[in-house]
Design a protein around this motif. Sequence first.
Motif, PDB file in Angstrom:
ATOM      1  N   GLU A 230      64.864  33.594   1.926  1.00  0.00           N
ATOM      2  CA  GLU A 230      63.504  34.115   1.836  1.00  0.00           C
ATOM      3  C   GLU A 230      62.663  33.814   3.076  1.00  0.00           C
ATOM      4  O   GLU A 230      61.916  34.686   3.540  1.00  0.00           O
ATOM      5  CB  GLU A 230      62.819  33.577   0.585  1.00  0.00           C
ATOM      6  CG  GLU A 230      61.657  34.431   0.100  1.00  0.00           C
ATOM      7  CD  GLU A 230      62.068  35.869  -0.205  1.00  0.00           C
ATOM      8  OE1 GLU A 230      61.244  36.771   0.065  1.00  0.00           O
ATOM      9  OE2 GLU A 230      63.194  36.082  -0.685  1.00  0.00           O
ATOM     10  N   PRO A 231      62.748  32.606   3.663  1.00  0.00           N
ATOM     11  CA  PRO A 231      61.957  32.340   4.879  1.00  0.00           C
ATOM     12  C   PRO A 231      62.305  33.279   6.036  1.00  0.00           C
ATOM     13  O   PRO A 231      61.435  33.612   6.844  1.00  0.00           O
ATOM     14  CB  PRO A 231      62.309  30.886   5.221  1.00  0.00           C
ATOM     15  CG  PRO A 231      62.745  30.289   3.926  1.00  0.00           C
ATOM     16  CD  PRO A 231      63.453  31.392   3.203  1.00  0.00           C
ATOM     17  N   TYR A 232      63.549  33.722   6.106  1.00  0.00           N
ATOM     18  CA  TYR A 232      63.957  34.629   7.182  1.00  0.00           C
ATOM     19  C   TYR A 232      63.498  36.054   6.880  1.00  0.00           C
ATOM     20  O   TYR A 232      63.142  36.801   7.794  1.00  0.00           O
ATOM     21  CB  TYR A 232      65.469  34.562   7.383  1.00  0.00           C
ATOM     22  CG  TYR A 232      65.969  33.143   7.482  1.00  0.00           C
ATOM     23  CD1 TYR A 232      65.569  32.313   8.527  1.00  0.00           C
ATOM     24  CD2 TYR A 232      66.802  32.608   6.496  1.00  0.00           C
ATOM     25  CE1 TYR A 232      65.995  30.998   8.609  1.00  0.00           C
ATOM     26  CE2 TYR A 232      67.237  31.293   6.564  1.00  0.00           C
ATOM     27  CZ  TYR A 232      66.825  30.489   7.619  1.00  0.00           C
ATOM     28  OH  TYR A 232      67.246  29.186   7.671  1.00  0.00           O
ATOM     29  N   ARG A 233      63.514  36.422   5.615  1.00  0.00           N
ATOM     30  CA  ARG A 233      63.004  37.745   5.232  1.00  0.00           C
ATOM     31  C   ARG A 233      61.519  37.857   5.549  1.00  0.00           C
ATOM     32  O   ARG A 233      61.034  38.885   6.018  1.00  0.00           O
ATOM     33  CB  ARG A 233      63.231  37.990   3.743  1.00  0.00           C
ATOM     34  CG  ARG A 233      64.679  38.073   3.292  1.00  0.00           C
ATOM     35  CD  ARG A 233      64.767  38.525   1.855  1.00  0.00           C
ATOM     36  NE  ARG A 233      66.139  38.493   1.340  1.00  0.00           N
ATOM     37  CZ  ARG A 233      66.591  37.609   0.469  1.00  0.00           C
ATOM     38  NH1 ARG A 233      65.773  36.675  -0.019  1.00  0.00           N
ATOM     39  NH2 ARG A 233      67.847  37.645   0.060  1.00  0.00           N
ATOM     40  N   ARG A 234      60.778  36.806   5.264  1.00  0.00           N
ATOM     41  CA  ARG A 234      59.317  36.812   5.431  1.00  0.00           C
ATOM     42  C   ARG A 234      58.878  36.453   6.839  1.00  0.00           C
ATOM     43  O   ARG A 234      57.677  36.369   7.115  1.00  0.00           O
ATOM     44  CB  ARG A 234      58.692  35.832   4.446  1.00  0.00           C
ATOM     45  CG  ARG A 234      58.896  36.196   2.975  1.00  0.00           C
ATOM     46  CD  ARG A 234      58.286  35.139   2.078  1.00  0.00           C
ATOM     47  NE  ARG A 234      58.410  35.464   0.665  1.00  0.00           N
ATOM     48  CZ  ARG A 234      58.033  34.660  -0.324  1.00  0.00           C
ATOM     49  NH1 ARG A 234      57.513  33.465  -0.030  1.00  0.00           N
ATOM     50  NH2 ARG A 234      58.182  35.041  -1.576  1.00  0.00           N
ATOM     51  N   ARG A 235      59.825  36.199   7.737  1.00  0.00           N
ATOM     52  CA  ARG A 235      59.515  35.775   9.109  1.00  0.00           C
ATOM     53  C   ARG A 235      58.795  34.436   9.147  1.00  0.00           C
ATOM     54  O   ARG A 235      58.052  34.139  10.082  1.00  0.00           O
ATOM     55  CB  ARG A 235      58.674  36.835   9.842  1.00  0.00           C
ATOM     56  CG  ARG A 235      59.419  38.128  10.164  1.00  0.00           C
ATOM     57  CD  ARG A 235      58.529  39.089  10.922  1.00  0.00           C
ATOM     58  NE  ARG A 235      59.229  40.297  11.325  1.00  0.00           N
ATOM     59  CZ  ARG A 235      59.791  40.496  12.522  1.00  0.00           C
ATOM     60  NH1 ARG A 235      59.728  39.532  13.424  1.00  0.00           N
ATOM     61  NH2 ARG A 235      60.386  41.634  12.803  1.00  0.00           N
ATOM     62  N   GLU A 236      59.010  33.621   8.131  1.00  0.00           N
ATOM     63  CA  GLU A 236      58.446  32.270   8.145  1.00  0.00           C
ATOM     64  C   GLU A 236      59.285  31.340   9.011  1.00  0.00           C
ATOM     65  O   GLU A 236      58.777  30.327   9.517  1.00  0.00           O
ATOM     66  CB  GLU A 236      58.369  31.729   6.711  1.00  0.00           C
ATOM     67  CG  GLU A 236      57.413  32.503   5.813  1.00  0.00           C
ATOM     68  CD  GLU A 236      57.530  32.104   4.361  1.00  0.00           C
ATOM     69  OE1 GLU A 236      58.427  31.269   4.055  1.00  0.00           O
ATOM     70  OE2 GLU A 236      56.760  32.602   3.535  1.00  0.00           O
TER      71      GLU A 236
ATOM     72  N   ARG B  93      67.593  42.380   3.910  1.00  0.00           N
ATOM     73  CA  ARG B  93      66.239  42.655   4.412  1.00  0.00           C
ATOM     74  C   ARG B  93      65.759  41.567   5.378  1.00  0.00           C
ATOM     75  O   ARG B  93      64.611  41.135   5.346  1.00  0.00           O
ATOM     76  CB  ARG B  93      65.248  42.807   3.252  1.00  0.00           C
ATOM     77  CG  ARG B  93      65.667  43.847   2.228  1.00  0.00           C
ATOM     78  CD  ARG B  93      64.606  44.061   1.152  1.00  0.00           C
ATOM     79  NE  ARG B  93      64.130  42.834   0.556  1.00  0.00           N
ATOM     80  CZ  ARG B  93      64.797  42.134  -0.369  1.00  0.00           C
ATOM     81  NH1 ARG B  93      65.986  42.547  -0.781  1.00  0.00           N
ATOM     82  NH2 ARG B  93      64.286  41.034  -0.883  1.00  0.00           N
ATOM     83  N   ILE B  94      66.665  41.133   6.252  1.00  0.00           N
ATOM     84  CA  ILE B  94      66.335  40.135   7.273  1.00  0.00           C
ATOM     85  C   ILE B  94      66.082  40.861   8.590  1.00  0.00           C
ATOM     86  O   ILE B  94      66.983  41.538   9.108  1.00  0.00           O
ATOM     87  CB  ILE B  94      67.481  39.119   7.447  1.00  0.00           C
ATOM     88  CG1 ILE B  94      67.720  38.351   6.146  1.00  0.00           C
ATOM     89  CG2 ILE B  94      67.181  38.147   8.591  1.00  0.00           C
ATOM     90  CD1 ILE B  94      68.951  37.465   6.176  1.00  0.00           C
TER      91      ILE B  94
END
Length: 332
Positions: free
Chosen positions: A137-143, A167-168
């Motif tokens: 999730e952090p990579y998907r959200r660009r966090e 979705r990365i």
Amino acid sequence: MPGVGLATPNRHMARLLFTNKLEDYARRLAWVRDLLWRFEAWLVASTLRVFSRLTIERASSISQSLLAKLGPVSPKHKLVLDNIDVACAEQSRAARARIASESWREVGALFGELTQFSKIAARPKTYLQIDSKCDLEPYRRRERAGVFVSAHIANWELLLLVFTLERIPALSFYAPLQNPHLARLLTRIRAETGCAMHDRDASLKPIIRHVRDGGSVGTMIDVRVDGGLEVPFFGHPMQVSATPARLALRYDCDLIPYQCQRLEDGRFRATIHEPLSTEGLIGDETDQLRELSARLLRQVEDWIRASPQSWLMTTRRWERPLYPRAKGLGAP
């Protein structure tokens, strides 16, 4: 095969599998070089056009059978045997010969599957099992920015689909080919994965902007790069790119090994492993880059030992003295 070119014109030379002697003429005569390039691209495109009309399973099976017959009688087989002698030194001679023969089936399978990306993407639950050992999730959200590092094992090109399906937002490095006709063909094939690509010989500025914005990167670590970091690989020094480790250290990116495994009937598993630890690094930046790269290669060694026939062995990884059979072939 895609993904294995290097950085200088001679190393970019399109090496036709069964016509190595023609390369001498191609280097000296531009018209011979262009003729060979056009023939190579036509041959590849025509064959892939046939495979595109088949099911994934059928295309993979036919191509496996074809390369299983042609590969062992090609000049490249000497290079394959030399690579196996280094990577599988603990295996018996009979076992190494068997691995060499099976490795050609893997090369064939990859070739037959190049036109199947859209079919696999349409039915990922059937053909591509994604097993993530970490939170994506952090990579998907660009966090967080991740540097996903793999090797030329099984159908590594399918790993491009992982970014799209998960979705990365990622840019994946590719090695350019000097043959412009074949390069355009491979570009069209890779476009079907939906993953953005970046020429590994081009400026890193777009990559740096991308990771600073939280984007991720995909790359390979098992490629010999002249002038790169010298890191042990199966007990022998190999020069590798420092880029994956440098991105992790300088731009606070997670360094994430991910691999492709071939299952049965044209099916695959993509495993995304936990990020490598950057703790315990000592020395200056070069020492730290070398240690991180060594950790990545140790992971790759484990993958190869588990399935040596799945590793692409038609390119040179180590220095020429380790290649007694292929010494006269000008092994790339």
